[in-house]
Each structure stands twice: as C-alpha cells, then as structure tokens.
Write a protein that holds these residues in place. Structure first.
Motif: not given
Length: 246
Positions: A30, A36, A41
């Motif tokens: 990831k 992000d 998330d």
C-alpha cells in the motif's frame, strides 16, 4: 523524488507485475503519502499494515511524531526486515543529513538489523569498476549508518548483444558501409554489419564484469571514428550511420 510521483509510479509497477506474473500473490502493498487522506484508507493502513509500505521520508518523519500514527509506526518497527531507499543520489547536503539521521532513528527504534538497500542509476560514473563500487559503498554506508563494503554493490551487466559481431577490419567495415540500409524489422537489423558497429560504438562496451552500457558520446565523434577506420568520407559515414539509427 518528486516524492509522491515516485511512490505512485512504484505502486503502479507493483500492481502491474502482480496482475501479469503473480495474480495469487498474498504479499500486500500500500501507499502511505499525503495524498491518502480518506479516513477509511488511512485506518485500514494503520490497523492492518501491508507487508510492503511505499512511503517517503516526510511521511516517515510524521509517523514518528504524530500520536495518530503511533500504532502504524509500532507495527512498522516491530516487523522491519528490509529498508529500501530509491534514488539515493538525491540525498546530499543538508537534506541527505536529515534523511540519514531519520533512517538511523528508525533502525534504532526497531532494535533490529534490517537489510538496507539503496538504488540509483547515477550515483557514480567516474573511474573504473572498483573505484565506482567503493564510492557507492561509502555513500550507502553514510546514508544508512551501517557497514557496507564494495563487494555488496550490485551493478548492471548485459547478457548478450542484440546484433552480430561488428566488423573487425577496415575492409569489412567499408563493405558494411556500402550496403543498403537494413529493412525495418529486428531480424534484418541484427544481421547488418553497420548496425553491429553502431551498437559497439554507441551502445555497449566490454567492462570488468562483462558487457556494460557505454558512456554517452556525440554522434559526430562516432562518425569521425567510423571515417578514420573505414577510410570513407565523413559525409558517407554520417549518412550510413544515420540510416541505420533511423
């Protein structure tokens, strides 16, 4: 470097590799950058960190400072086995010192001895192979704060030539120059003697460990060498070499 662009590129490359070559791979990866921002998330990454975390030194510094990231940091340092830093040639001067200290803090906090890997295509280009390896090892050791020797530097070598062996005599080179340009397909190009000369003059060279990429050189310098070796004019050599390259 630019940080988010590099991480994004690596994420795409890993996803593409997994899809093409290893669709049932259980290794998870990831991205962890300032892009992000979605709570879902971020919570997923913090609560269930991947095997491979793609991040940058700014985010790593924040993870060591922000209370909200302490859970992620704790899991990183508990499982830290490999610490890989891409494009290490950019870490020079004050920025290099900052990143070097950050990596030392991370390694010290983990209490482990991770495998440290630094990658770069342009870290050392001067001197012979042994001299370049010594320079690279010295830079890596200073960045990570661990012992790295020249024998741990992995360079690039090429396995084979694309074309046939180049002409070795002025007569053979002159005959190759007078041949029509090759057809536009790989097989025809591979058999053309002037294409083999061009590859040797501009593309590859024989180094200490085998075939290596040649250092860049000007087209005019190559044409001059071609004319001196073959005995033909600069104009003839320039036109023939240009036709092969095209």
């Amino acid at each position: 470097y630019p940080m988010n662009a590099l991480v994004g590129s690596q994420l795409e490359a890993l996803a593409s590799f997994q899809k093409r070559n290893w669709p049932d791979c259980r290794l998870r990866f990831k991205r962890w950058t300032g892009q992000d921002r979605a709570p879902a998330d971020r919570n997923e990454t913090v609560n269930d960190p991947p095997h491979l975390l793609l991040t940058n030194y700014v985010m790593l510094e924040l993870a060591m400072l922000r209370p909200a990231d302490r859970s992620l940091l704790r899991q990183i340092v508990e499982r830290l086995a490999v610490l890989a830093v891409d494009e290490i040639h950019v870490y020079r001067g004050r920025q290099g010192a900052d990143v070097a200290m950050l990596l030392r803090r991370l390694i010290e906090r983990s209490g482990r001895e991770p495998v440290c890997i630094g990658t770069s295509a342009t870290i050392a280009s001067e001197g012979g192979g042994a001299e370049r390896r010594a320079t690279i090892a010295r830079v890596g050791a200073r960045l990570f704060g661990v012992a790295i020797g020249p024998d741990q530097v992995v360079g690039e070598t090429l396995v084979w030539r694309c074309w046939v062996d180049p002409p070795t005599t002025p007569e053979a080179l002159s005959r190759g120059l007078r041949l029509p340009p090759p057809e536009r397909d790989p097989e025809a190009l591979a058999c053309h003697p002037l294409a083999a000369w061009v590859e040797t003059a501009f593309g590859v060279r024989l180094g200490e460990a085998g075939l290596e990429r040649a250092k860049p050189r000007a087209f005019a310098d190559g044409v001059r060498e071609l004319a001196e070796t073959s005995g033909l004019s600069l104009a003839e050599c320039s036109a023939a070499a240009k036709a092969v390259l095209e």
